[in-house]
Design an enzyme around this catalytic site. Structure first.
Site, short mmCIF file in Angstrom:
data_model
loop_
_atom_site.label_atom_id
_atom_site.label_comp_id
_atom_site.label_asym_id
_atom_site.label_seq_id
_atom_site.Cartn_x
_atom_site.Cartn_y
_atom_site.Cartn_z
NE ARG A 226 8.39 -3.65 5.72
CZ ARG A 226 6.99 -3.25 5.84
NH1 ARG A 226 6.55 -2.90 4.91
NH2 ARG A 226 6.34 -3.78 6.68
NE ARG B 72 6.89 -0.96 10.17
CZ ARG B 72 5.62 -0.85 9.54
NH1 ARG B 72 5.43 -0.28 8.17
NH2 ARG B 72 4.41 -1.33 10.14
NE ARG C 120 -4.10 -1.09 10.22
CZ ARG C 120 -2.98 -0.87 9.56
NH1 ARG C 120 -2.76 0.46 9.15
NH2 ARG C 120 -1.75 -1.47 9.42
NE ARG D 83 2.36 -5.13 11.31
CZ ARG D 83 3.48 -4.87 10.57
NH1 ARG D 83 4.42 -5.96 10.91
NH2 ARG D 83 3.57 -4.54 9.51
CE LYS E 35 -2.21 -0.99 3.76
NZ LYS E 35 -1.46 -2.36 4.26
P1 AMP Z 1 1.06 0.33 9.07
O1 AMP Z 1 2.22 1.30 8.81
O2 AMP Z 1 -0.06 0.72 8.34
O3 AMP Z 1 1.23 -1.21 8.93
O4 AMP Z 1 0.74 0.54 10.78
C1 AMP Z 1 1.61 0.25 11.86
C2 AMP Z 1 0.88 -0.09 13.27
O5 AMP Z 1 0.27 1.49 13.37
C3 AMP Z 1 -0.43 -0.93 13.00
O6 AMP Z 1 0.11 -2.24 13.22
C4 AMP Z 1 -1.14 -0.20 14.20
O7 AMP Z 1 -0.69 -0.56 15.56
C5 AMP Z 1 -1.13 1.16 13.94
N1 AMP Z 1 -2.02 1.70 12.95
C6 AMP Z 1 -1.97 2.20 11.78
N2 AMP Z 1 -2.95 2.54 11.30
C7 AMP Z 1 -3.99 2.27 12.13
C8 AMP Z 1 -5.48 2.49 11.95
N3 AMP Z 1 -5.96 2.96 10.98
N4 AMP Z 1 -6.09 2.10 13.13
C9 AMP Z 1 -5.75 1.49 13.96
N5 AMP Z 1 -4.33 1.21 14.27
C10 AMP Z 1 -3.50 1.75 13.25
#
Ligand code: AMP
Length: 191
Positions: free
Chosen positions: A126, A138, A87, A149, A13
């Protein structure tokens, strides 16, 4: 034009969002990036969400909806790309409401379809590549958090696929194709 990029962690994404930013002058709104920035700058909110993120769980709807609301106020000439948001169904409803307050709506929801085994390999790869290049992976790119996740994705986020399908907004593309082919499929879907 406002669009959502939907898909599990590691589906690409972020990469595709960056291409759209470069090519279509759109603004990428990644709640993951916003939350990581809040942690780095050491805000109260950043401290509050750190452990939840590292474990791989979702932070509260209230926090992420607040972040998105702030960013929407800045506007975007080429439109917004929502990356990693919504989400949950509550976030999807909130997004609908925020956009309609602005007299706007969602134009496309693009689902990046990938298979789970490839996802796990991609994410752990990654992390390994980042470490090999001397960087810090990360904190949530490890096997344990990844499982959480993925569970969060299937339990809380994947119902959005049915939701947007039923609304008539969903278009699915093969997220396992090459980066350029995925970009081409997305462009075609956006028209
Ligand atoms: P991402 O970079 O999108 O994979 O997000 C990393 C982490 O941030 C996720 O595993 C969640 O802990 C938190 N996070 C990101 N976006 C959201 C969202 N829309 N709702 C809830 N938690 C989020």
């Amino acid at each position: 034009m406002n669009i959502i990029l939907l898909g599990p962690p590691g589906a690409g994404k972020g990469t595709q969002a960056q291409k759209l930013v470069a090519e279509r002058n759109m603004v990428q709104l990644s709640t993951g990036d916003m939350l990581r920035a809040a942690r780095t700058s050491g805000t109260e909110m950043g401290k509050k969400v750190a452990a939840v993120m590292d474990a791989g769980n979702l932070v509260t709807d209230e926090i992420v909806i607040g972040l998105i609301r702030e960013q929407l106020e800045n506007g975007a000439e080429g439109g917004f790309i929502f990356d990693g948001f919504p989400r949950t169904l509550a976030q999807a409803d909130a997004l609908d409401a925020l956009l309609s307050e602005m007299g706007q709506g969602l134009d496309h929801v693009i689902e990046l379809q990938v298979n789970d085994e490839v996802l796990v390999e991609r994410i752990l790869g990654r992390a390994a590549d980042t470490v090999a290049a001397g960087g810090a992976a990360r904190a949530d790119d490890n096997a344990e958090s990844l499982k959480v996740r993925l569970l969060a994705y299937y339990k809380q986020t994947s119902p959005l696929i049915g939701y947007y399908y039923a609304k008539g907004d969903l278009q699915s593309v093969d997220g396992l194709a090459s980066m350029d082919d995925v970009a081409a499929s997305i462009s075609k879907a956006l028209g």
